[in-house]
Design an enzyme around this catalytic site. Structure first.
Site, PDB file in Angstrom:
ATOM      1  N   GLU A 130       0.830  -1.205   0.000  1.00 48.30           N
ATOM      2  CA  GLU A 130       0.000   0.000   0.000  1.00 48.30           C
ATOM      3  C   GLU A 130       0.865   1.257   0.000  1.00 48.30           C
ATOM      4  O   GLU A 130       0.552   2.230  -0.686  1.00 48.30           O
ATOM      5  CB  GLU A 130      -0.953  -0.026   1.194  1.00 48.30           C
ATOM      6  CG  GLU A 130      -1.993  -1.124   1.081  1.00 48.30           C
ATOM      7  CD  GLU A 130      -2.669  -1.485   2.386  1.00 48.30           C
ATOM      8  OE1 GLU A 130      -2.532  -0.726   3.373  1.00 48.30           O
ATOM      9  OE2 GLU A 130      -3.341  -2.535   2.426  1.00 48.30           O
ATOM     10  N   LEU A 131       1.961   1.238   0.741  1.00 43.24           N
ATOM     11  CA  LEU A 131       2.918   2.342   0.722  1.00 43.24           C
ATOM     12  C   LEU A 131       3.413   2.574  -0.707  1.00 43.24           C
ATOM     13  O   LEU A 131       3.423   3.708  -1.197  1.00 43.24           O
ATOM     14  CB  LEU A 131       4.094   2.037   1.653  1.00 43.24           C
ATOM     15  CG  LEU A 131       5.322   2.928   1.552  1.00 43.24           C
ATOM     16  CD1 LEU A 131       5.019   4.343   2.012  1.00 43.24           C
ATOM     17  CD2 LEU A 131       6.468   2.338   2.357  1.00 43.24           C
TER      18      LEU A 131
END
Length: 170
Positions: A130-131
């Site tokens: 997700e980062l």
């Protein structure tokens, strides 16, 4: 290669202090164009939209960040309506990233991993993914990592050297 994958939990006492979007933004800026764009946005009355991602184990830190940022920003922590019914997780995240100005990711040392005969503690794979999604869409200047300075997680080699926001977990 990863040979072992188990979870560990640690109790944390949070000592984050007051953090605001206005303090976070200048810390990560490198581009003059982005600096002027953010300065212009800061002079509007619209609140910044901030997504905070973490593992379940890092949720306490995510909530602390939310409390520190909610005065200056519209904050969405991952466990509050991020994932849409009848959609996959990736679809929900792709919709979300388009609606955010910033992403903040708590990289807690959740999983024990043995790599190249050495043991490390690292963040959950989905949080790192997700980062990367937010860095790809918003840019590194608008995506921040947060971790315990006394127990820093093993990060992917592409993130080595990126300055994170740290807190004391003891």
């Amino acid at each position: 290669s990863v040979r072992s994958h188990t979870s560990r939990r640690r109790p944390y006492q949070r000592q984050l202090g007051a953090i605001s979007v206005h303090q976070m933004v200048p810390a990560g800026l490198r581009s003059e164009v982005l600096q002027s764009e953010i300065r212009r946005e800061m002079n509007t009355t619209r609140k910044f939209r901030v997504f905070i991602g973490s593992s379940s184990e890092g949720l306490e830190i995510a909530r602390s960040l939310e409390r520190n940022l909610e005065r200056d920003a519209r904050v969405n922590v991952w466990d509050c309506g991020t994932f849409e019914p009848s959609a996959t997780g990736i679809e929900s995240l792709l919709h979300l990233v388009n609606d955010c100005d910033f992403g903040v990711f708590v990289l807690s040392s959740d999983d024990r991993v043995v790599s190249r005969e050495r043991e490390f503690y690292c963040p959950r794979d989905n949080v790192v993914f997700e980062l990367g999604l937010f860095v790809g869409k918003l840019g590194r200047e608008r995506t921040f990592i947060v971790y315990d300075r006394e127990s820093p997680p093993k990060l992917p080699s592409d993130l080595v050297g990126v300055i994170g926001i740290t807190y004391s977990g003891t």
